[in-house]
Design a protein around this motif. Structure first.
Motif, PDB file in Angstrom:
ATOM      1  N   GLU A  72       2.143  11.576 -10.602  1.00  0.00           N
ATOM      2  CA  GLU A  72       0.789  11.391 -10.078  1.00  0.00           C
ATOM      3  C   GLU A  72      -0.100  10.665 -11.083  1.00  0.00           C
ATOM      4  OE1 GLU A  72       0.764  15.387  -7.207  1.00  0.00           O
ATOM      5  OE2 GLU A  72      -0.471  15.314  -9.022  1.00  0.00           O
ATOM      6  N   ARG A  96       0.152   6.951 -11.100  1.00  0.00           N
ATOM      7  CA  ARG A  96      -0.561   6.309  -9.971  1.00  0.00           C
ATOM      8  C   ARG A  96      -2.053   6.605 -10.047  1.00  0.00           C
ATOM      9  NH1 ARG A  96       2.781   2.646  -8.707  1.00  0.00           N
ATOM     10  NH2 ARG A  96       1.330   2.219  -6.992  1.00  0.00           N
ATOM     11  N   ALA A 121      -2.674   3.569  -1.220  1.00  0.00           N
ATOM     12  CA  ALA A 121      -2.011   4.162  -2.380  1.00  0.00           C
ATOM     13  C   ALA A 121      -0.645   4.718  -2.013  1.00  0.00           C
ATOM     14  CB  ALA A 121      -2.891   5.260  -2.974  1.00  0.00           C
ATOM     15  N   VAL A 127       3.391   3.456  -3.442  1.00  0.00           N
ATOM     16  CA  VAL A 127       4.341   4.257  -4.234  1.00  0.00           C
ATOM     17  C   VAL A 127       5.787   3.977  -3.859  1.00  0.00           C
ATOM     18  CG1 VAL A 127       2.665   6.119  -4.512  1.00  0.00           C
ATOM     19  CG2 VAL A 127       4.345   6.268  -2.672  1.00  0.00           C
ATOM     20  N   GLN A 187       8.373   3.216  -6.501  1.00  0.00           N
ATOM     21  CA  GLN A 187       8.796   4.241  -7.438  1.00  0.00           C
ATOM     22  C   GLN A 187       9.610   5.344  -6.781  1.00  0.00           C
ATOM     23  OE1 GLN A 187       4.644   4.845  -9.164  1.00  0.00           O
ATOM     24  NE2 GLN A 187       5.879   5.038 -11.020  1.00  0.00           N
TER      25      GLN A 187
END
Length: 557
Positions: A229, A232, A270, A274, A277
């Motif tokens: 977290e 990001r 957002a 991700v 990843q």
């Protein structure tokens, strides 16, 4: 006809027909219910209807207190840190007073006509009440006093529409032309600079801003939830992990393992980002959902004032801010862009969204949560109005001149203070937004109807005397302060065009103008400037009623 002369019938009929014609629209310009009410009341007033002064005074006190109550939090925030924009409210007042002084000297306007011209061209209806009260305290024969008060209403009705037309057309058409600016493009560019994305535009069209998706853990295996977290910038949260047949809750120290299915929640852009990843997206596991909550919180924590939304994540501990998102920000009852670059102010109402327990923790850190329900605290309301009336009775003598705020100014000051108290402790003194808006609209409409009905028989005299002079002055007195502010804001202060135009709409206290600007800009960026000057002008302009009366009396031949 006797039925129409009943005061109750006449007042309510003025409201009904006034708001009906107030809905009529020509392009971006709408007459509005208050001006419509006054026009109908002036017409019915020709029948000789008389309304009790007690009803008029009670309605105005209710209106002006509610006005101060809703403006209080932002007013006190802006007088401390918002005077960079607030100076435009001073420009509005000084410029209008200078133009008004020239009009009084040129045309010999009495105090009532001058006050009506001020109220109409500045589109600030509250000035009618403070000016009428100031006239009632003059040492004049009753007939002269009644005539002047009638002239306020008539001059206002003749100038309001033209003042409104001038400010709407200036901000939406003339100002962008003078600055050679494309308002929509500049508003979109400024929104992107504040952190807007295409997903924010989708959210305005009905798509959710915050979403949840499930992914195979993929390359993130071996990291802790907190490490992932943080990588990001805390813009997403891994709230659940399916490991085999178990569904596990996570903490920042939870270690991800190969084969895990992670449930990720965050802003749409957002969450999409991700994927580089994580592994492949998979269907959301059954039972992953859990209770989510929204809560409105009034910002009172000093450490967050003046900071951008994105700064909150760095200021808060991970266990407080993870999984929490701000879905809406309201300022002075207006929605402003809830973007990462938006600067927060005291009194802003932010809507938090996320897991119920996490939202409750974050609310305590930011300020005071608004209590559920929509009941009005009539103890607080009644006491606040009475305190305002007591303040209005106080006076100070300077030589032969007696200075007093009057009941209108006193109720406004009391409303500001009680609104600030409620912001500090929302569990007491509740006056919900809907109730406050009703008190403002209904109180002002009843007051305006009573003024118009009383002024009716005397209105024709003023119209015959000045003809088209007053409408022309309404255009001029509305246009010139806006032009001065445009030049100061663009040339000297280098303020971005969408925000500057919102500032000009706010200094004029013109809700129709900001609505037209938001529509033309394609987003709510102009509201950022509007709320600052609106909060200040909404307090200062009504207090000018007695000053205009005194000035006109001093300059009268």
């Amino acid at each position: 006809m006797s039925f129409l002369t009943d005061p109750v019938v006449a007042v309510l009929l003025s409201l009904a027909l006034g708001y009906f014609i107030g809905q009529l629209r020509v392009g971006p310009v709408q007459l509005g219910g208050i001006c419509g009410t006054l026009l109908i009341a002036l017409a019915l007033g020709q029948l000789g209807v008389r309304v009790s002064p007690d009803l008029k005074n009670t309605a105005f006190a209710l209106f002006i207190f509610a006005l101060g109550f809703t403006a209080g939090p932002q007013f006190f925030a802006n007088i401390r840190g918002g005077w960079r924009y607030g100076i435009f409210s001073i420009i509005e007042i000084v410029t209008v007073l200078l133009l008004l002084a020239a009009a009084v000297l040129t045309f010999g306007f009495d105090a009532g006509t001058a006050a009506g011209l001020f109220a109409g061209s500045a589109t600030e209806s509250a000035v009618i009440g403070t000016a009428a009260e100031a006239i009632s305290k003059l040492d004049l024969p009753n007939s002269d006093m009644v005539q002047m008060q009638a002239n306020i209403a008539t001059a206002y009705s003749l100038t309001y529409l033209f003042g409104l037309i001038a400010i709407v057309i200036f901000t939406t058409q003339i100002a962008p032309l003078i600055l050679a600016a494309d308002l929509r493009k500049e508003a979109q560019a400024l929104a992107r600079a504040l952190g807007s994305t295409d997903d924010d535009e989708e959210e305005e069209e009905g798509l959710p801003l915050v979403v949840g998706r499930a992914f195979d853990v993929g390359p993130a295996a071996g990291q802790t939830v907190g490490e992932f977290e943080q990588s990001r910038n805390w813009a997403v949260a891994i709230e659940r992990v399916q490991r085999g047949s178990e569904l596990l809750e996570t903490t920042p120290a939870f270690a991800l393992q190969r084969g895990d299915i992670v449930f990720v929640r965050g802003r749409r852009n957002a969450v999409i980002a991700v994927t580089d990843q994580l592994g492949d997206e998979v269907p959301v596991p059954q039972g992953t959902g859990f209770a989510l909550a929204t809560r409105d919180v009034v910002l009172v924590r000093r450490s967050v004032f003046g900071h951008q939304v994105r700064d909150l994540r760095q200021m808060a501990a991970p266990n407080v801010q993870r999984g929490i998102f701000i879905s809406r920000i309201r300022r002075m009852g207006q929605n402003i862009p809830a973007l990462s670059g938006t600067v927060l102010q005291q009194g802003d109402v932010v809507t938090l969204y996320g897991p119920e327990k996490a939202v409750a923790r974050a609310a305590q850190q930011l300020g005071n949560a608004l209590p559920p329900g929509d009941k009005t605290d009539f103890i607080f309301l009644g006491l606040g109005v009475v305190v305002g009336l007591l303040i209005g009775h106080l006076s100070v003598k300077i030589g032969a001149m007696e200075l007093t705020l009057g009941s209108g100014g006193g109720a406004l000051i009391s409303g500001l203070f009680f609104g600030w108290l409620h912001m500090r402790n929302p569990s007491h003194g509740s006056l919900p937004n809907a109730a406050a808006e009703f008190a403002k609209d209904f109180g002002l409409a009843i007051f305006i109807a009573a003024i118009g009905l009383g002024a009716g028989p005397d209105a024709i005299k003023l119209i015959t005397q000045y003809g088209l002079i007053l409408p022309g002055l309404g255009l001029l007195v509305s246009f010139v302060p806006a032009l001065v502010s445009l030049l100061v804001g663009s040339k000297l202060m280098k303020i971005e065009t969408p925000i500057l135009l919102g500032i000009i709409a706010g200094q004029h206290c013109s809700t129709p103008t900001i609505s037209a600007l938001v529509s033309q800009a394609g987003n709510s960026i102009p509201v950022i400037g509007y709320t600052v000057t609106y909060a200040i002008s909404n307090v200062l302009l009504p207090l000018m009623g007695s000053i205009v009366v005194a000035m006109a009396r001093a300059l009268a031949p």
